[in-house]
Design an enzyme around this catalytic site. Structure first.
Site, PDB file in Angstrom:
ATOM      1  CE  LYS A  91      -3.852   2.138   2.551  1.00  0.00           C
ATOM      2  NZ  LYS A  91      -4.709   2.084   3.747  1.00  0.00           N
ATOM      3  CB  SER A 166      -8.076   3.865   2.843  1.00  0.00           C
ATOM      4  OG  SER A 166      -7.248   3.243   3.810  1.00  0.00           O
ATOM      5  CB  SER A 190      -8.458   0.941   5.691  1.00  0.00           C
ATOM      6  OG  SER A 190      -9.183   2.132   5.537  1.00  0.00           O
TER       7      SER A 190
HETATM    8  N1  GLN Z   1     -13.203   4.399   6.394  1.00  0.00           N
HETATM    9  C1  GLN Z   1     -12.518   4.857   7.550  1.00  0.00           C
HETATM   10  C2  GLN Z   1     -12.102   6.298   7.386  1.00  0.00           C
HETATM   11  O1  GLN Z   1     -12.404   6.838   6.376  1.00  0.00           O
HETATM   12  C3  GLN Z   1     -11.344   3.975   7.852  1.00  0.00           C
HETATM   13  C4  GLN Z   1     -10.121   4.333   7.107  1.00  0.00           C
HETATM   14  C5  GLN Z   1      -8.970   3.482   7.503  1.00  0.00           C
HETATM   15  O2  GLN Z   1      -9.118   2.464   8.185  1.00  0.00           O
HETATM   16  N2  GLN Z   1      -7.794   3.897   7.093  1.00  0.00           N
HETATM   17  O3  GLN Z   1     -11.482   6.871   8.218  1.00  0.00           O
END
Ligand code: GLN
Length: 494
Positions: A91, A166, A190
Site C-alpha cells: 500500500k 482505504s 481499511s
Molecule cells: N473508512 C474509515 C475512514 O475513512 C477507515 C479508514 C482506515 O481504516 N484507514 O477513516
C-alpha cells in the site's frame, strides 16, 4: 494447484487462485523460478491493471534483483525464507526506499523516501518479491478508494463497483491475480472492509503487534499494518513474518509472536463464539445476515458453542472514531507544508503563502474536511466537549470488548452493512460514507485484533465477508476461527 514451469508455458497457471503456499513450494522445489513468477505477474498487471488501476508505481528492477537472489539461493540449496519468491504489493502509505511514495495524495508528489518501512524490509528478508506500490484513499481516509488523488480503483469482481477503502488497491490486486499477497493498513476498517468487498482474506493485527516504522501516519492511536491474502493460512504466514518488536518503533509490542500458520490449523471444537446483538440490527443487508448465520451454523457443526453477547456502547463508535481520528490526523498532517516532503506550490512568494498554497493545492477535499474537523475538536473551547469526551467513550467501548471476551474466545459479526456499492454512489454524502464503518471502528478503537474472511456471495455475485474479532494479542484463536469458516467453502466462487 501444483505450480510448475510447464503450466506457465501453456498459460494454465491461474494467477487469481494461486496461493502463497503453492507459489513458495513451486520456487523452493525448483518447479518454477521466482523470476518467472514475477514476470508472469507483471504481464498480468499490464493486461488487467489499465482497467482496475490498483498499482501507482511498479518496482520492476528491485523485484527482478530480489527474484534472482531467491533463485540463486534455491539453486545453491541455501535455506529459503517463508515467502521465498512470493510476489507482493505494498500500500502506498508505506515507504520503499527510492520509490515514489504518495499516500494517494498530490501533496507527496515527487517524494522518494530514503528508507524502507520495517514491514517492507521484513517481507524482503523473508524472500518476498515486491512488485510495486498500491493505490489507496488519500492518507488512508476513505471507504471506497474514491479519495485517491490518482483516480479510483475498480472492484475486480464487479467493475462498476468500488473495491472498498482505504486499502482498495491492496485488496483488488490480490483479488485480480496481480500479486499473491499484499500489505494494507487499517485505522477504522481499511483492511477488513476492502477484503470483504473483493472476496479476499484481510487481517487487522492487535494494536502494537506490527511495526509502523515507515508508515505515513493518519491517526497514530489507531493505525495498524496488516496483510491481504487468498487464504487464512497465507495471511497467517504473512503475519508471522510481519509481527514482533522493532527498535525503530517504540509503540511496537514485545509480546511473543505466535506460530500463526500452525495455530490456524488447530481444531475449533470447544471454542466459545460470541455474537453481538448490536451488530445485527436495522440497516444490515439481509443477504449478509443470512451468510453470517450460515457461517455460524458451520462453526456450531464444527463443535463451537455460540453465545449472545452485548457490546452496549456500539452506537457511539462511529462518532467517537470520527472525533479521535480527525483530531490525530489534523496534527499528523501538519508536517506537510511544502518544506520537507513532496510538492511545493509555485505560488509561494512568502513563507505563509507557501504553506497555505501548498496545502490548498496538495490536499483533496476529504483530507481538508478532516483537518478542519480535527482542528475544531482540539481547539481550546471544544476540547473537553468533543476530544476528551471521545476518549472517555473509547474507554467504555474497550471495556465492552474486555467484558465480552471474559465469556467467549472470539466474536463473529458482519464486516459491512452492505456489499460493495457503486462508484459515485456515496461520494456526495460524507456521512453516508462514514456509516460504512459502523461494524469496523469499535474494534479499531479498542485495539483488539480482527479479520475478514470470505463467506459467500450475494445473488448478484458480490462477495460477502464475515468479521472474526479476537482478544488483544490473541491472533492465534482468531485465525483458527477464520480458518474454520473458510473450511466451510462458503466463499468459493460459484
Ligand atoms: N473508512 C474509515 C475512514 O475513512 C477507515 C479508514 C482506515 O481504516 N484507514 O477513516
Amino acid at each position: 494447484m501444483r505450480l510448475d514451469e510447464s503450466m506457465v508455458e501453456t498459460g494454465k497457471m491461474s494467477l487469481e487462485n494461486l496461493t502463497l503456499a503453492e507459489a513458495r513450494a513451486g520456487v523452493v522445489e525448483g518447479r518454477v523460478s521466482a523470476v518467472r513468477l514475477a514476470e508472469e505477474h507483471y504481464e498480468r498487471i499490464a493486461v488487467v491493471d489499465p482497467e482496475i488501476h490498483s498499482y501507482l508505481a511498479l518496482t520492476r528492477d528491485r523485484a527482478m534483483a530480489q527474484a534472482e537472489r531467491v533463485d540463486a539461493a534455491a539453486k545453491a540449496g541455501d535455506p529459503l525464507g517463508p515467502l521465498a519468491g512470493v510476489p507482493v504489493g505494498i500500500k502506498d502509505v508505506l515507504t520503499v526506499r527510492g520509490v515514489a511514495t504518495t499516500a494517494g495524495s498530490k501533496i507527496l508528489e515527487g517524494y522518494h523516501p530514503p528508507y524502507d518501512a520495517t514491514v517492507v524490509a521484513r517481507l524482503e528478508a523473508a524472500g518476498a518479491v515486491v512488485l510495486g506500490k498500491l493505490n489507496c484513499d488519500e492518507f488512508a481516509m476513505g471507504s471506497s478508494n474514491e479519495n485517491s488523488a490518482y483516480g479510483p480503483v475498480k472492484n475486480p469482481r464487479a467493475l462498476e463497483r468500488v473495491p472498498g477503502g482505504s486499502s482498495g488497491g491492496s485488496a483488488a490486486a490480490v483479488a485480480a491475480g496481480m500479486c499473491v499477497a499484499s500489505l494494507g493498513t487499517d485505522t477504522g476498517g481499511s483492511i477488513r472492509q476492502p477484503a470483504a468487498f473483493c472476496g479476499v482474506v484481510g487481517v487487522l493485527p492487535t494494536y502494537g503487534r506490527v511495526s509502523r516504522y515507515g508508515l505515513i501516519a493518519f491517526a497514530s492511536s489507531l493505525d495498524r499494518v496488516g496483510p491481504f491474502a487468498r487464504s487464512v493460512e497465507d495471511a497467517a504466514v504473512m503475519l508471522e513474518v510481519l509481527a514482533g518488536p522493532d527498535e525503530m518503533d517504540a509503540t511496537c509490542s514485545h509480546e511473543a509472536v505466535g506460530g500463526y500458520a500452525a495455530e490456524a490449523k488447530k481444531d475449533v471444537a470447544g471454542l466459545r463464539i460470541g455474537v453481538p446483538e448490536e451488530y445485527f440490527g436495522e440497516g444490515l443487508d439481509p443477504e449478509i445476515r443470512a451468510a453470517i448465520e450460515r457461517a455460524l451454523d458451520g462453526l456450531r457443526a464444527a463443535g463451537c458453542s455460540i453465545h449472545k453477547v452485548s457490546l452496549p456502547h456500539t452506537r457511539y463508535a462511529v462518532p467517537t472514531y470520527y472525533v479521535i481520528a480527525t483530531a490525530e490526523a489534523s496534527s499528523n498532517l501538519s508536517r506537510f507544508d511544502g518544506v520537507r516532503f513532496g510538492m511545493r506550490s509555485n505560488d509561494a512568494g512568502t513563507l505563509s503563502a507557501m504553506f497555505r498554497n501548498t496545502r490548498d493545492e496538495g490536499f483533496g477535499a476529504e483530507v481538508k474536511r478532516r483537518i478542519l474537523l480535527g482542528t475544531y475538536v482540539l481547539s481550546a473551547g471544544y476540547y473537553d466537549a468533543y476530544y476528551r469526551k471521545a476518549q472517555q467513550v473509547r474507554a467504555l467501548l474497550t471495556r465492552d470488548f474486555v467484558e465480552a471476551f471474559a465469556k467467549v474466545d472470539a466474536i463473529v459479526a458482519p464486516v459491512t452493512p452492505t456489499p460493495a456499492f457503486k462508484l459515485g454512489e456515496k461520494t456526495d454524502d460524507p456521512l453516508q460514507m462514514y456509516l460504512e464503518d459502523i461494524y469496523s471502528v469499535a474494534a479499531s478503537l479498542a485495539g483488539i485484533c480482527g479479520m475478514s474472511v470470505p463467506c459467500g456471495e450475494t445473488k448478484a455475485g458480490l462477495p460477502i465477508g464475515v468479521q472474526v474479532l479476537g482478544k488483544h494479542f490473541d491472533e492465534a484463536t482468531m485465525l483458527r476461527v477464520g480458518a474454520a469458516v473458510e473450511k466451510q467453502g462458503l466463499g468459493n466462487r460459484a
